[in-house]
Design a protein around this motif. Structure first.
Motif, PDB file in Angstrom:
ATOM      1  N   LEU A 297     -14.847   1.551  -7.073  1.00  0.00           N
ATOM      2  CA  LEU A 297     -13.589   1.042  -6.224  1.00  0.00           C
ATOM      3  C   LEU A 297     -13.145  -0.324  -6.778  1.00  0.00           C
ATOM      4  CD1 LEU A 297     -14.724   2.232  -2.686  1.00  0.00           C
ATOM      5  CD2 LEU A 297     -12.615   2.783  -3.905  1.00  0.00           C
ATOM      6  N   THR A 298     -14.169  -1.051  -7.151  1.00  0.00           N
ATOM      7  CA  THR A 298     -13.643  -2.136  -7.773  1.00  0.00           C
ATOM      8  C   THR A 298     -12.573  -2.426  -9.061  1.00  0.00           C
ATOM      9  OG1 THR A 298     -15.791  -3.382  -6.832  1.00  0.00           O
ATOM     10  CG2 THR A 298     -14.541  -4.825  -8.463  1.00  0.00           C
ATOM     11  N   LEU A 299     -13.004  -1.502  -9.782  1.00  0.00           N
ATOM     12  CA  LEU A 299     -12.053  -1.190 -10.919  1.00  0.00           C
ATOM     13  C   LEU A 299     -10.658  -0.756 -10.422  1.00  0.00           C
ATOM     14  CD1 LEU A 299     -14.530   0.379 -13.587  1.00  0.00           C
ATOM     15  CD2 LEU A 299     -13.382  -1.954 -13.659  1.00  0.00           C
ATOM     16  N   VAL A 300     -10.776   0.283  -9.501  1.00  0.00           N
ATOM     17  CA  VAL A 300      -9.556   0.794  -9.006  1.00  0.00           C
ATOM     18  C   VAL A 300      -8.757  -0.355  -8.329  1.00  0.00           C
ATOM     19  CG1 VAL A 300      -8.536   2.126  -7.201  1.00  0.00           C
ATOM     20  CG2 VAL A 300     -10.498   2.938  -8.791  1.00  0.00           C
ATOM     21  N   LEU A 301      -9.222  -1.170  -7.629  1.00  0.00           N
ATOM     22  CA  LEU A 301      -8.290  -2.223  -6.873  1.00  0.00           C
ATOM     23  C   LEU A 301      -8.079  -3.522  -7.982  1.00  0.00           C
ATOM     24  CD1 LEU A 301     -10.111  -2.473  -3.473  1.00  0.00           C
ATOM     25  CD2 LEU A 301      -8.128  -1.332  -4.193  1.00  0.00           C
ATOM     26  N   ALA A 302      -8.919  -3.529  -9.208  1.00  0.00           N
ATOM     27  CA  ALA A 302      -8.718  -4.742  -9.991  1.00  0.00           C
ATOM     28  C   ALA A 302      -7.533  -4.433 -10.947  1.00  0.00           C
ATOM     29  CB  ALA A 302     -10.009  -4.881 -10.822  1.00  0.00           C
ATOM     30  N   PHE A 303      -7.360  -3.339 -11.286  1.00  0.00           N
ATOM     31  CA  PHE A 303      -6.146  -2.931 -12.262  1.00  0.00           C
ATOM     32  C   PHE A 303      -4.960  -3.305 -11.682  1.00  0.00           C
ATOM     33  CE2 PHE A 303      -9.182  -0.782 -14.904  1.00  0.00           C
ATOM     34  CZ  PHE A 303      -9.347  -1.292 -15.832  1.00  0.00           C
ATOM     35  N   PRO A 304      -4.560  -2.766 -10.355  1.00  0.00           N
ATOM     36  CA  PRO A 304      -3.089  -3.064  -9.764  1.00  0.00           C
ATOM     37  C   PRO A 304      -3.007  -4.665  -9.689  1.00  0.00           C
ATOM     38  CG  PRO A 304      -4.004  -1.270  -8.563  1.00  0.00           C
ATOM     39  CD  PRO A 304      -5.227  -1.867  -9.642  1.00  0.00           C
ATOM     40  N   ALA A 305      -4.367  -5.551  -9.528  1.00  0.00           N
ATOM     41  CA  ALA A 305      -4.420  -6.757  -9.240  1.00  0.00           C
ATOM     42  C   ALA A 305      -3.838  -7.463 -10.636  1.00  0.00           C
ATOM     43  CB  ALA A 305      -5.606  -7.227  -8.731  1.00  0.00           C
ATOM     44  N   LEU A 306      -3.959  -7.023 -11.575  1.00  0.00           N
ATOM     45  CA  LEU A 306      -3.536  -7.638 -12.836  1.00  0.00           C
ATOM     46  C   LEU A 306      -2.093  -8.015 -13.014  1.00  0.00           C
ATOM     47  CD1 LEU A 306      -5.261  -5.377 -15.318  1.00  0.00           C
ATOM     48  CD2 LEU A 306      -5.932  -7.782 -14.983  1.00  0.00           C
ATOM     49  N   LEU A 307      -1.199  -7.624 -11.903  1.00  0.00           N
ATOM     50  CA  LEU A 307       0.009  -7.926 -11.817  1.00  0.00           C
ATOM     51  C   LEU A 307       0.346  -8.966 -10.994  1.00  0.00           C
ATOM     52  CD1 LEU A 307       1.528  -4.160 -11.470  1.00  0.00           C
ATOM     53  CD2 LEU A 307       1.490  -5.488 -13.444  1.00  0.00           C
TER      54      LEU A 307
ATOM     55  N   ALA B 227      -8.852 -10.583 -11.575  1.00  0.00           N
ATOM     56  CA  ALA B 227      -9.023  -9.104 -11.830  1.00  0.00           C
ATOM     57  C   ALA B 227      -9.710  -9.049 -13.076  1.00  0.00           C
ATOM     58  CB  ALA B 227      -7.590  -8.452 -11.842  1.00  0.00           C
ATOM     59  N   ILE B 228      -9.239  -9.859 -14.208  1.00  0.00           N
ATOM     60  CA  ILE B 228      -9.907  -9.721 -15.487  1.00  0.00           C
ATOM     61  C   ILE B 228     -11.209 -10.096 -15.360  1.00  0.00           C
ATOM     62  CG2 ILE B 228      -9.960 -10.982 -17.690  1.00  0.00           C
ATOM     63  CD1 ILE B 228      -7.142 -11.123 -17.641  1.00  0.00           C
ATOM     64  N   GLN B 229     -11.741 -10.980 -14.541  1.00  0.00           N
ATOM     65  CA  GLN B 229     -13.257 -11.259 -14.221  1.00  0.00           C
ATOM     66  C   GLN B 229     -13.783 -10.423 -13.750  1.00  0.00           C
ATOM     67  OE1 GLN B 229     -14.194 -14.135 -15.450  1.00  0.00           O
ATOM     68  NE2 GLN B 229     -16.182 -13.954 -15.086  1.00  0.00           N
ATOM     69  N   LEU B 230     -13.326  -9.668 -12.517  1.00  0.00           N
ATOM     70  CA  LEU B 230     -14.046  -8.428 -11.947  1.00  0.00           C
ATOM     71  C   LEU B 230     -14.136  -7.063 -12.832  1.00  0.00           C
ATOM     72  CD1 LEU B 230     -12.318  -8.435  -8.385  1.00  0.00           C
ATOM     73  CD2 LEU B 230     -14.681  -8.773  -9.032  1.00  0.00           C
ATOM     74  N   ILE B 231     -12.945  -7.063 -13.528  1.00  0.00           N
ATOM     75  CA  ILE B 231     -13.274  -5.927 -14.736  1.00  0.00           C
ATOM     76  C   ILE B 231     -14.173  -6.136 -15.661  1.00  0.00           C
ATOM     77  CG2 ILE B 231     -11.903  -4.667 -16.373  1.00  0.00           C
ATOM     78  CD1 ILE B 231      -9.261  -5.132 -14.891  1.00  0.00           C
ATOM     79  N   SER B 232     -14.442  -7.473 -16.064  1.00  0.00           N
ATOM     80  CA  SER B 232     -15.563  -7.537 -16.945  1.00  0.00           C
ATOM     81  C   SER B 232     -16.839  -7.531 -16.348  1.00  0.00           C
ATOM     82  CB  SER B 232     -15.511  -9.029 -17.504  1.00  0.00           C
ATOM     83  OG  SER B 232     -15.718 -10.154 -16.533  1.00  0.00           O
ATOM     84  N   TYR B 233     -16.933  -7.590 -14.935  1.00  0.00           N
ATOM     85  CA  TYR B 233     -18.313  -7.443 -14.351  1.00  0.00           C
ATOM     86  C   TYR B 233     -18.611  -6.003 -14.072  1.00  0.00           C
ATOM     87  CZ  TYR B 233     -18.091 -12.321 -12.759  1.00  0.00           C
ATOM     88  OH  TYR B 233     -17.937 -13.674 -12.682  1.00  0.00           O
ATOM     89  N   CYS B 234     -17.453  -5.224 -14.094  1.00  0.00           N
ATOM     90  CA  CYS B 234     -17.679  -3.700 -13.300  1.00  0.00           C
ATOM     91  C   CYS B 234     -17.511  -2.598 -14.867  1.00  0.00           C
ATOM     92  CB  CYS B 234     -16.607  -3.484 -12.466  1.00  0.00           C
ATOM     93  SG  CYS B 234     -16.824  -4.446 -10.954  1.00  0.00           S
ATOM     94  N   TRP B 235     -16.993  -3.187 -16.062  1.00  0.00           N
ATOM     95  CA  TRP B 235     -16.447  -2.335 -16.905  1.00  0.00           C
ATOM     96  C   TRP B 235     -17.769  -1.320 -17.415  1.00  0.00           C
ATOM     97  CZ3 TRP B 235     -12.103  -0.490 -18.074  1.00  0.00           C
ATOM     98  CH2 TRP B 235     -11.858   0.264 -19.234  1.00  0.00           C
TER      99      TRP B 235
END
Length: 115
Positions: A68-78, A87-95
């Motif tokens: 869910l964090t990844l799903v919400l982080a990708f639109p937050a990149l915009l 969002a980049i930080q959260l993606i790096s934590y959850c990848w």
């Protein structure tokens, strides 16, 4: 500190910020003499609930919280610039998975010289 703990901390911070913003809107309207109603503060405050739930799941290293964090982080990149950084930080934590494996299973079977 492990990645799931960092993601949980970020979600709890988001939940707190949304809850405080909703409370501030609820209190500031009558103080400023502006009628805000309860709809806007309730909507802003309601954003705290999903973040608190995802923070709890991330603190327990649940895979659904990572997804869910990844799903919400990708639109937050915009949401340039601050949303993009967070969002980049959260993606790096959850990848990568939170179950203790350092990488993908296929990479673990590769010889060290090929990596």
């Amino acid at each position: 500190m492990r990645n799931h703990t960092r993601a949980a901390r970020a979600h709890f911070i988001f939940a707190g910020c949304y809850a405080l913003s909703g409370g501030a809107l609820l209190v500031a309207g009558p103080l400023l003499g502006v009628e805000i109603g309860w709809h806007l503060p309730a909507c802003v405050g309601a954003l705290a609930v999903p973040h608190a739930v995802m923070g709890w799941g991330a603190a327990k290293a649940k895979n659904w919280a990572r997804v869910l964090t990844l799903v919400l982080a990708f639109p937050a990149l915009l949401a340039v610039p601050l949303g993009t950084l967070v969002a980049i930080q959260l993606i790096s934590y959850c990848w990568l998975a939170w179950d203790g494996r350092g990488g993908l299973p296929a990479a673990a079977r590769m010889p060290a010289t090929a990596r």
